[in-house]
Structures are given as structure tokens and as C-alpha cells.
Design an enzyme around this catalytic site. Structure first.
Site, PDB file in Angstrom:
ATOM      1  N   ILE A 173     -25.756  -0.727  11.125  1.00 29.33           N
ATOM      2  CA  ILE A 173     -24.744   0.188  10.600  1.00 29.33           C
ATOM      3  C   ILE A 173     -25.039   0.524   9.142  1.00 29.33           C
ATOM      4  CG2 ILE A 173     -22.290   0.473  10.072  1.00 29.33           C
ATOM      5  CD1 ILE A 173     -21.669  -1.226  12.535  1.00 29.33           C
ATOM      6  N   ARG A 186     -27.980 -10.940   4.435  1.00 32.09           N
ATOM      7  CA  ARG A 186     -27.930 -12.396   4.324  1.00 32.09           C
ATOM      8  C   ARG A 186     -29.196 -12.953   3.699  1.00 32.09           C
ATOM      9  NH1 ARG A 186     -27.061 -15.489   9.838  1.00 32.09           N
ATOM     10  NH2 ARG A 186     -29.005 -14.378  10.236  1.00 32.09           N
ATOM     11  N   ARG A 226     -35.595  -9.102   2.812  1.00 32.96           N
ATOM     12  CA  ARG A 226     -36.644  -8.571   3.661  1.00 32.96           C
ATOM     13  C   ARG A 226     -37.050  -7.200   3.115  1.00 32.96           C
ATOM     14  NH1 ARG A 226     -31.898  -7.605   6.679  1.00 32.96           N
ATOM     15  NH2 ARG A 226     -31.644  -5.467   7.420  1.00 32.96           N
ATOM     16  N   ARG A 284     -14.995  -6.220   7.866  1.00 33.59           N
ATOM     17  CA  ARG A 284     -13.864  -7.028   8.324  1.00 33.59           C
ATOM     18  C   ARG A 284     -12.942  -7.312   7.140  1.00 33.59           C
ATOM     19  NH1 ARG A 284     -14.975  -5.521  12.632  1.00 33.59           N
ATOM     20  NH2 ARG A 284     -15.415  -6.698  14.548  1.00 33.59           N
ATOM     21  N   ASP A 338     -10.907   0.508   5.645  1.00 34.05           N
ATOM     22  CA  ASP A 338     -10.644   0.722   7.069  1.00 34.05           C
ATOM     23  C   ASP A 338     -10.165  -0.568   7.720  1.00 34.05           C
ATOM     24  OD1 ASP A 338     -10.674   2.323   9.487  1.00 34.05           O
ATOM     25  OD2 ASP A 338     -12.365   1.073  10.122  1.00 34.05           O
ATOM     26  N   HIS A 374      -8.328   0.875  10.788  1.00 35.82           N
ATOM     27  CA  HIS A 374      -9.419   0.279  11.575  1.00 35.82           C
ATOM     28  C   HIS A 374      -9.890   1.246  12.667  1.00 35.82           C
ATOM     29  CE1 HIS A 374     -11.287  -3.815  12.893  1.00 35.82           C
ATOM     30  NE2 HIS A 374     -12.133  -2.814  13.046  1.00 35.82           N
ATOM     31  N   GLY A 407     -13.086   2.753  12.500  1.00 36.71           N
ATOM     32  CA  GLY A 407     -14.518   2.978  12.352  1.00 36.71           C
ATOM     33  C   GLY A 407     -15.245   3.156  13.664  1.00 36.71           C
TER      34      GLY A 407
END
Length: 312
Positions: free
Chosen positions: A148, A169, A172, A228, A251, A275, A277
């Protein structure tokens, strides 16, 4: 015995499903379509109240795969303790990329250009002209750079943004360039004009956006959350919004749904969407394609896509 597959759509509405499986339609109703113990592949109903999707899991003693129709899987985590070792949990990576990226861009543009104020002015018959920030030349920091996040960057590039900064996280390198690890955030936040949160909810990300995180944002920065709600410390965000130092477009919230009397509704500089999305016209065809692909693999005994964890 034929394996039962529980689907939240009637099987005849999902093109490409393989033969040889016994399809059961269940979309969260009080009564089950069959004995949960016979279910081998369970597709969790989408956008149901908390607890609905996990309700049959204790009885699914033969299930081998659980498939969500959301990118996040936090809403089924509480039911994993009922599953036997080896059960695979798969998410809906790819299904919500377009819809969520569209909303992220909508929230950014609406907040920067003052669209909520225009709507309020229209309601009152007032011509509220003035000078507004543009998205062009802004530095955008995407926190949670996965599928996303990449789709959001796709949509940002034509708007002539300054460098898009990517955080995930772990570090890369992608075709577009470096993705920073979460540990780099303190150094990156002060340079961002717009921070977009699209990270899943995990133990590492719960409360990630706390008072210290927000304090590092420059004056006038915009925080956008399409991930979230609990990733953000609501109390800390309210303090910054009420000071007028930053703005936000949300959202997702914590709590959710947001109670009618919650102070976030009236906080200055905040735009709230409920919410939305994922649930758009783009959802259904992509969700059905995912299920047809996954179940074809399942029927053939091939590895499934989008496995996020295996119950141990």
C-alpha cells in the site's frame, strides 16, 4: 470427505473457483452454514463488528488456512489460540492497494487545500477564498512502506512532491531507492511536511506515534493515518492539535468508531473519515480474484500466497 470452504460471498459469484471443494456461504450471520469442524479453508467476513470473524474459530478443528480480506490481521489474532499448529493465516495483500492509496491522496490534498473549510463555507453560503498549501514541493514520509505504501508513492509522484521518504520495519532497497528502518524515524521526522501512516498494528507499532514522535514534527506538518488507530496515541495527538501546531487527517482512530462526544471530532485542524480506505468499488473484483487464486492453489496442494504467519 470433501473439504468445506467458508466464503463470505456466494460461490457462483466468484469466477475461477476450482471444482472439488464444498463451498459454504457465511458472512457473519448468527447461524453457521455447516459444522465448523468440517471447514478446511476459512475466509473471514469483511468489515464485521469485533468478534464476529473469530466466533467460529474454536470449532474449526480441521481448518488448514484462514484468509482475511483485509491487509491487517489484528482483528483475528485473538482467535489464533484455538487453532492447531500448522494452520496458515493469509492476508489480502494487493486487494486494498488502489483504494487505500486513493484515500490517502484524497486526505492529503483535502487537508492541505482546505476542502473541509470550503464545504463548511458552502453550507453557509460563504465565499472562503485565500492562500493554501500545495502538495507540490512537500516532503512526504511514508511509515509502513509495503504494497500500500508503494501504491501511495505511485500516486504522489505526479504531484511534483519533494523526495518521498520510505520507512518500514527493516531497511531494504527498492527500485525507487532506500527504505529506512523504523529506528531512523527520529532523524527523519523533522524534515517531513506530510507523514503518512500505513503500518499494520503490531506490538512494535502500537503507540508508535506518541508525544515524542509528534514533538519531532515541524510546525504545520500534516499527519495522515490510513493504517490502524492504535498506532497513534490519541491523547498525545489531541494535545498537538489543540495547540494548533500540526494538522491531521485520520481514516482510523482509537477508539473506533469514534464516540459522538469524543474531542477529536472538534479538534482544530483535523479531518476524519470513518475507516473507508478499503470498502470501494475496487474491493470486490480484487477480493474475488485473490480467493480464486488462493483456492486454486489450495485445491492443488500448492503453497498459498500472502502467508503472514503459521500457527505454532
Amino acid at each position: 470427505m470433501t473439504d468445506d470452504v467458508w466464503l463470505p460471498f456466494p460461490a457462483d459469484e466468484v469466477p475461477g473457483l476450482p471444482e472439488g471443494l464444498n463451498y459454504r456461504f457465511w458472512n457473519g450471520e448468527p447461524d453457521y452454514p455447516a459444522d465448523p469442524a468440517d471447514c478446511a479453508f476459512y475466509v473471514v467476513p469483511y468489515m464485521k463488528p469485533p468478534g464476529v470473524g473469530v466466533r467460529p474459530l474454536p470449532g474449526m478443528t480441521s481448518v488448514r488456512a484462514v484468509q482475511t480480506l483485509s491487509a491487517g490481521v489484528d482483528h483475528v489474532q485473538s482467535g489464533l489460540k484455538y487453532l492447531r499448529p500448522g494452520v496458515q493465516l493469509c492476508n489480502a495483500r494487493g486487494v486494498h492497494d488502489a483504494s487505500t492509496a486513493e484515500l490517502a491522496l484524497t486526505l492529503i490534498l483535502a487537508s492541505l487545500r482546505g476542502v473541509p473549510d470550503f464545504v463548511r463555507g458552502q453550507d453557509l453560503g460563504e465565499w472562503r477564498s485565500g492562500f493554501r498549501p500545495a502538495l507540490a514541493d512537500k516532503t512526504v514520509l511514508i511509515v509502513g512502506y509495503g504494497a500500500i505504501g508503494s501504491a501511495i508513492e505511485d500516486r504522489l509522484v505526479p504531484f511534483e512532491v519533494a523526495p518521498v521518504v520510505r520507512v518500514a520495519r527493516s531497511a531494504r532497497t527498492t527500485e525507487r531507492g532506500l527504505v529506512h528502518p523504523l529506528s531512523d524515524l527520529p532523524a527523519l521526522l523533522p524534515e517531513a511536511d506530510v507523514v503518512v501512516l500505513v503500518t499494520p498494528l503490531t506490538e512494535d507499532t502500537r503507540g508508535l506515534v506518541n508525544a515524542a514522535f509528534l514533538a519531532r514534527l515541524k510546525d504545520g506538518a500534516l499527519l495522515v493515518n490510513v493504517g490502524r488507530g492504535p498506532v497513534v496515541d490519541t491523547k498525545a495527538l489531541l494535545a498537538e492539535l489543540e495547540s494548533g501546531r500540526i494538522r491531521a487527517a485520520l481514516d482510523v482512530t482509537d477508539p473506533e468508531p469514534l464516540p459522538r462526544d469524543h474531542p477529536l471530532w472538534q479538534a482544530p485542524g483535523v479531518l476524519i473519515s470513518p475507516h473507508v480506505g478499503g470498502p470501494t468499488s475496487a474491493f470486490m473484483p480484487r477480493a474475488k480474484r485473490l480467493l480464486a487464486t488462493q483456492l486454486t492453489r489450495f485445491a492443488a496442494g500448492e503453497p498459498l500466497d500472502n502467508v503472514v504467519l503459521t500457527v505454532g
